[in-house]
Design an enzyme around this catalytic site. Structure first.
Site, PDB file in Angstrom:
ATOM      1  N   GLU A 444     -32.430  28.152 -16.606  1.00 56.09           N
ATOM      2  CA  GLU A 444     -31.752  28.009 -15.441  1.00 56.09           C
ATOM      3  C   GLU A 444     -30.466  28.828 -15.509  1.00 56.09           C
ATOM      4  O   GLU A 444     -29.459  28.340 -14.971  1.00 56.09           O
ATOM      5  CB  GLU A 444     -31.407  26.440 -15.322  1.00 56.09           C
TER       6      GLU A 444
HETATM    7  C1  LIG Z   1     -38.584  27.120 -22.755  1.00 55.50           C
HETATM    8  C2  LIG Z   1     -38.364  27.918 -21.716  1.00 55.50           C
HETATM    9  C3  LIG Z   1     -38.820  27.309 -20.335  1.00 55.50           C
HETATM   10  C4  LIG Z   1     -38.649  28.152 -19.184  1.00 55.50           C
HETATM   11  N1  LIG Z   1     -38.926  27.631 -17.954  1.00 55.50           N
HETATM   12  C5  LIG Z   1     -38.898  28.531 -16.854  1.00 55.50           C
HETATM   13  C6  LIG Z   1     -39.566  28.049 -15.707  1.00 55.50           C
HETATM   14  O1  LIG Z   1     -40.012  27.024 -15.348  1.00 55.50           O
HETATM   15  N2  LIG Z   1     -39.644  29.008 -14.481  1.00 55.50           N
HETATM   16  C7  LIG Z   1     -39.258  29.909 -14.746  1.00 55.50           C
HETATM   17  O2  LIG Z   1     -39.271  30.860 -13.640  1.00 55.50           O
HETATM   18  N3  LIG Z   1     -38.477  30.552 -15.782  1.00 55.50           N
HETATM   19  C8  LIG Z   1     -38.499  29.519 -16.865  1.00 55.50           C
HETATM   20  N4  LIG Z   1     -37.945  30.087 -18.031  1.00 55.50           N
HETATM   21  C9  LIG Z   1     -37.127  31.597 -18.103  1.00 55.50           C
HETATM   22  C10 LIG Z   1     -35.579  31.365 -18.278  1.00 55.50           C
HETATM   23  O3  LIG Z   1     -35.149  30.779 -16.861  1.00 55.50           O
HETATM   24  C11 LIG Z   1     -35.273  32.763 -18.478  1.00 55.50           C
HETATM   25  O4  LIG Z   1     -35.622  32.942 -19.828  1.00 55.50           O
HETATM   26  C12 LIG Z   1     -33.804  32.889 -18.420  1.00 55.50           C
HETATM   27  O5  LIG Z   1     -33.327  32.963 -17.078  1.00 55.50           O
HETATM   28  C13 LIG Z   1     -32.923  34.195 -19.123  1.00 55.50           C
HETATM   29  O6  LIG Z   1     -33.727  35.395 -18.613  1.00 55.50           O
HETATM   30  P1  LIG Z   1     -34.461  36.336 -19.939  1.00 55.50           P
HETATM   31  O7  LIG Z   1     -35.025  35.441 -20.807  1.00 55.50           O
HETATM   32  O8  LIG Z   1     -35.026  37.507 -19.162  1.00 55.50           O
HETATM   33  O9  LIG Z   1     -33.030  36.850 -20.432  1.00 55.50           O
HETATM   34  P2  LIG Z   1     -32.092  38.191 -19.963  1.00 55.50           P
HETATM   35  O10 LIG Z   1     -32.075  38.130 -18.338  1.00 55.50           O
HETATM   36  O11 LIG Z   1     -33.054  39.376 -20.524  1.00 55.50           O
HETATM   37  O12 LIG Z   1     -30.945  38.029 -20.674  1.00 55.50           O
HETATM   38  C14 LIG Z   1     -30.772  38.493 -22.053  1.00 55.50           C
HETATM   39  C15 LIG Z   1     -28.895  38.184 -22.455  1.00 55.50           C
HETATM   40  O13 LIG Z   1     -28.448  39.080 -21.442  1.00 55.50           O
HETATM   41  C16 LIG Z   1     -27.420  38.301 -20.828  1.00 55.50           C
HETATM   42  N5  LIG Z   1     -27.222  38.921 -19.532  1.00 55.50           N
HETATM   43  C17 LIG Z   1     -28.227  39.391 -18.582  1.00 55.50           C
HETATM   44  N6  LIG Z   1     -27.547  39.878 -17.563  1.00 55.50           N
HETATM   45  C18 LIG Z   1     -26.284  39.810 -17.538  1.00 55.50           C
HETATM   46  C19 LIG Z   1     -25.142  40.128 -16.618  1.00 55.50           C
HETATM   47  N7  LIG Z   1     -25.378  41.010 -15.582  1.00 55.50           N
HETATM   48  N8  LIG Z   1     -23.966  40.033 -17.266  1.00 55.50           N
HETATM   49  C20 LIG Z   1     -23.852  39.541 -18.504  1.00 55.50           C
HETATM   50  N9  LIG Z   1     -24.754  39.064 -19.176  1.00 55.50           N
HETATM   51  C21 LIG Z   1     -26.068  39.405 -18.840  1.00 55.50           C
HETATM   52  C22 LIG Z   1     -27.863  36.950 -20.890  1.00 55.50           C
HETATM   53  O14 LIG Z   1     -26.770  36.284 -20.505  1.00 55.50           O
HETATM   54  C23 LIG Z   1     -28.455  36.790 -22.106  1.00 55.50           C
HETATM   55  O15 LIG Z   1     -27.614  36.519 -22.989  1.00 55.50           O
HETATM   56  C24 LIG Z   1     -38.130  29.486 -19.198  1.00 55.50           C
HETATM   57  C25 LIG Z   1     -37.706  29.996 -20.535  1.00 55.50           C
HETATM   58  C26 LIG Z   1     -37.976  29.305 -21.572  1.00 55.50           C
HETATM   59  C27 LIG Z   1     -37.616  29.888 -22.768  1.00 55.50           C
END
Ligand SMILES: Cc1cc2nc3c(=O)[nH]c(=O)nc-3n(C[C@H](O)[C@H](O)[C@H](O)COP(=O)(O)OP(=O)(O)OC[C@H]3O[C@@H](n4cnc5c(N)ncnc54)[C@H](O)[C@@H]3O)c2cc1C
Length: 606
Positions: A444
């Protein structure tokens, strides 16, 4: 072995005495449905279910996890039966319109119900929880046909829902979504792509699963402006609303995770799956963001739930476990050693847990009143009203999501610490809370994303600091009523000073950001925590004011109950609030201290 009991006295203190829910309900069109008897009935009835049916499945569900075979997911033993009881109780639909089978109670009651189910068993509660996002989306953006077709079963709970945003290359940055939606001749769309990390994406609890999917239409603009929203049912409903043909959306696998093992996190493959456009083309992300606030409050509730469960299960241990003598002298002379609750350092752990748990609840219940107004706007089809309250709630949501989830990690850690080495052992359950809580700062929107949203989008770009001026003016006005009250002086003076400093810091960051744009990213985490600690202080001051009043003039609770509220408020102001000062100092550091280091200089392994 963990156990759960709904903290009804704490909940009612907030609802009735601090936040005056009964008066608030009188201002709502559906408020008369929430008379005190109904509210009691919901809390007591649902607590019975949560305590006796889903709480006992919390640890067993974690140990067993979900099973994946040939595209199908089986939830842990007991989950399906518990879900069936949940549906039979009519619990999914308590705050949805009667037209679709709901009870039309204020949304705040649904959120309070969510707190109870989440604390009893967070992983189980994610299944009905995800459906909420799907129901809200269809309720707000669906056409009448879509509402009539999907909402009765979703509100009943016999169908479940998901939110499918994330892809391997698109998490925080949803502008990179690649899933495609191509029009068919009959007005439907062919959906192709793979979504990952989809909570409740596949399971055996319901006869159908309705996926809300972000995808791109042909020739859609690049980035976030070219994303549309689609309903993709696992089974395509027949015209009579019953399940029909199997759609080509399939679960490729489920993730092996650190925690929430009983919640299925699915990879979903859409191979020419039939989808139905919901809302306007290319406006999908905007529509999705409409429900970000509610979803983020939901994650704030997750934080509260871990805090409550950890605290409830840590406290009895500190009264039973004996170790050495208290420094101030023997407390339990009949025993070989004193109970560890008599050591000040153990009390630091416990009081921090208690202060964060009850403070978090107050912050959430306060925001839940705005959610009532926002939902009223949706029910009336009044977009202006919806947006007004959505905007108001929008200031609080990054704090509820970002700050409270970070605190929940500290509470979970303290819960383990109280147990010493036993905290690390599975059977006590404290390590499960720590593992389950860990996801809350990631999905989220990560804490970093919440912090950027608060400082960058809401405060600097959205209001040029006005939102802070308005909020602090309200707090300072409240404080001014108590400046001569000897009981409250200490709280309101400290709060007034922090509010004044908060305004100054905000202006300084805005001035710095004119020359140093990266400062917003560099300072936002400190800013979020700073704001969170001050907001929670305001809630503790309000609880203390009410407790003092009740002690003097009488209330429905015991004097010990009110005294404990005041003592916890004092602990918060003396031992926790000073953390805000350090965040305030750190946030003004020029961003160069972080940005100057060359990316290649972070390590020298080669
Ligand atoms: C158990 C679980 C359940 C989930 N359930 C759902 C679901 O039901 N539906 C769904 O759609 N998704 C779901 N997700 C996905 C989840 O919402 C994403 O993993 C989350 O939004 C982060 O995206 P990412 O993993 O790609 O991380 P990234 O976007 O790759 O982020 C990596 C790091 O970079 C930082 N970062 C990224 N962009 C910036 C920026 N512009 N400025 C500063 N820092 C930044 C982030 O804060 C983080 O620390 C789930 C994930 C998990 C693990």
């Amino acid at each position: 072995m963990l156990s759960y009991k709904t903290p009804v006295r704490d909940m009612k203190f907030l609802m009735n005495d601090v936040l005056n829910y009964p008066e608030h309900y009188k201002t709502l069109t559906n408020g008369s449905n929430a008379d005190p008897e109904t509210v009691d009935m919901i809390i007591e009835g649902f607590s019975d279910f949560a305590q006796s049916v889903i709480a006992p499945l919390y640890q067993s569900g974690d140990a067993e996890g979900c099973h994946f075979k040939d595209g199908e997911v089986t939830t842990p033993a007991g989950f399906k039966d518990a879900y069936q009881q949940f549906v039979e109780g009519g619990w999914q639909g308590i705050s949805y319109p009667e037209q679709y089978g709901g009870m039309n109670l204020p949304m705040s009651l649904n959120l309070i119900k969510s707190e109870i189910q989440a604390t009893a068993n967070w992983a189980w509660s994610m299944y009905p929880g995800l459906s909420t996002g799907c129901i809200n989306t269809i309720l707000h953006y669906g056409d009448d046909k879509q509402k009539d077709l999907y909402l009765p079963k979703l509100v009943e709970g016999t169908w479940a829902g998901t939110m499918c945003l994330t892809e391997a290359g698109a998490g925080t940055d949803l502008g990179q979504v690649k899933t495609k939606a191509e029009p068919n001749d009959d007005g439907t769309f062919r959906i192709n792509g793979t979504k990952i990390f989809i909570s409740s994406g596949e399971h055996d609890l319901t006869e159908n699963i309705i996926h809300i999917v972000l995808a791109r239409l042909p020739h859609a603009p690049e980035g976030t402006k070219g994303i549309s929203l689609f309903i993709v049912p696992k089974f395509i409903p027949n015209a009579d609303g019953e399940v029909g043909e199997r759609n080509s959306v399939n679960c490729g696998s489920i993730e092996h995770k650190m925690g929430i093992n009983a919640s299925a996190t699915a990879v979903l493959n859409f191979d020419d799956a039939t989808g139905y456009l919901i809302g306007k083309p290319h406006k999908g992300l905007r529509a999705m963001f409409t429900f970000m606030n509610t979803a983020r409050i939901g994650t704030g509730i997750q934080a509260l739930s871990h805090c409550e469960l950890a605290f409830q299960n840590a406290l009895p241990y500190t009264k039973e476990r004996r170790s050495m003598r208290a420094l101030s002298g023997t407390k339990d002379p009949d025993h070989v050693a004193d109970a560890i609750i008599h050591h000040a350092d153990v009390r630091r752990l416990l009081l921090t847990m208690k202060a964060f748990t009850e403070g978090a609840r107050s912050m959430i219940y306060h925001a839940a009143r705005y959610a009532d107004k926002m939902s009223e706007g949706i029910a009336e089809g009044n977009q202006e009203k919806f947006e007004k309250w959505d905007d108001k709630i929008g200031f609080y949501t990054p704090v509820l999501k970002g700050f409270l989830t970070e605190l929940s990690l500290e509470v979970a850690k303290n819960g383990m610490q109280v147990y010493g080495g036993h905290g690390y052992i599975k059977e006590w359950g404290m390590e499960q809370i720590a593992r389950d809580a860990r996801i809350s700062t990631l999905y989220e929107g990560t804490t970093g994303v919440q912090a950027l949203d608060l400082l960058g989008r809401k405060i600097i770009l959205g209001s040029k600091g006005k939102i802070v001026r308005d909020y602090t003016t309200g707090v300072m006005k409240w404080c001014s009523d108590y400046t001569t009250d000897k009981n409250m002086r200490k709280f309101v003076w400290a709060l007034t000073k922090y509010c004044a400093d908060w305004n100054i810091l905000t202006v300084r960051i805005m001035l710095l950001a004119r020359k140093d744009r990266e400062i917003i990213s560099a300072a936002c985490d400190d800013y979020l925590m700073y704001v969170g600690y001050i907001m929670m202080a305001y809630h503790w001051a309000r609880m203390a004011a009410v407790a003092h009043d009740k002690l003097e003039n009488g209330g429905t609770e015991s004097p010990e109950f009110y005294k404990a509220k005041i003592q916890t408020a004092e602990f918060y102001f003396d031992k926790i609030l000073p953390r805000a000062g350090a965040h305030g100092e750190s946030m003004l550091t020029p961003s160069q201290v972080m940005t100057d280091m060359d990316a290649d200089s972070f390590d020298f392994l080669d």
